[in-house]
Scaffold this motif. Structure first.
Motif: not given
Length: 271
Positions: A9, A131, A147, A168-169, A260-261
């Motif tokens: 990621r 994850q 992470d 985090r988004r 997805d990431p």
């Protein structure tokens, strides 16, 4: 929660950079100044006193940032600099690998050889964990998904570690926790010894922990132990470069909430 382990990621190293030219502009200047002044850039205390480091930190910090954020930025910049200088090695650790290593380290299957991390081929790197498998827990803060961790081996044989959580988004930045450096020679002992007073290394009280096989980190010793187990395996097994699946979301395209990431743009290997 969705789990994605098919590819590495987007990393905290990439998250840190304000623009693609930042490493060449700032890290090159740090290297030049350290060499000219005869400063050991592998020493965090000496590193942060370099003028070029202060200039890089000024670029990273927001104008209205709290004063204590300078310390946080300096910590992550130290690891990012050495990561860049050593070629940016990323290792994605598979879920089955983490569980096997922890089983060895906690005596569940017995007889696991922790191995030595003294012969690490690289001087620095980043280990990305599966994850939402490993969680950082503290009494006064909500749990944070880990992470991975940065590592750097300095010229005196000391291992520096920084655990990264909270990628985090829904919020900017991440959580970086540095731990006191340890001699490489001591790491096999960390891999095989207890990391929590009273036992129960890596256990967690998070809901669904047993069902999902979640891993908890509550003490600095558990950071050392996890790093010693993973890096010990890295020294014993050849790592083949991995290719990103065609379905992975490119790092240049932040994904919508349902996808997805983002994938890292950095080369990586799988353990």
């Amino acid at each position: 929660m969705a789990i994605h382990d098919a590819y590495a990621r987007f990393t905290p190293y990439e998250l840190l950079l304000p623009d693609p030219e930042f490493p060449e502009r700032c890290f090159t200047a740090i290297t030049r100044e350290a060499e000219e002044r005869g400063v050991d850039a592998g020493n965090p205390a000496a590193y942060v006193m370099l003028g070029a480091v202060q200039g890089a930190l000024a670029e990273l910090r927001e104008e209205d940032a709290a004063p204590e954020s300078a310390h946080d930025h300096a910590g992550i910049l130290f690891f990012a600099y050495h990561f860049w200088r050593c070629g940016g090695g990323v290792v994605l650790v598979q879920r089955k690998t983490v569980r096997g290593l922890l089983a060895e380290g906690t005596g569940v299957v017995g007889g696991g050889e922790a191995g030595s991390v003294g012969d690490l081929q690289r001087r620095a790197g980043y280990v990305q964990l599966p994850q939402h498998l490993v969680w950082m827990e503290s009494p006064d803060q909500p749990p944070e998904s880990v992470d991975g961790f940065f590592w750097h081996r300095d010229e005196s044989g000391v291992l520096h570690l920084a655990m990264v959580a909270g990628m985090r988004r829904d919020r900017p930045g991440c959580v970086v926790v540095t731990v006191p450096p340890q001699p490489l020679a001591a790491m096999p002992g960390w891999a095989s010894g207890p990391a929590r007073e009273g036992g129960g290394d890596f256990t967690t009280s998070l809901p669904g922990a047993e069902l999902d096989g979640l891993v908890g980190i509550c003490t600095p010793a558990e950071v050392f132990k996890l790093a010693a187990l993973v890096l010990g395996r890295v020294t014993r097994e050849p790592l083949e470069p991995a290719s990103r699946p065609a379905s992975a979301v490119p790092a240049s395209e932040p994904p919508p909430d349902h996808s997805d990431p983002r994938a890292t743009a950095l080369p990586y290997a799988v353990l």
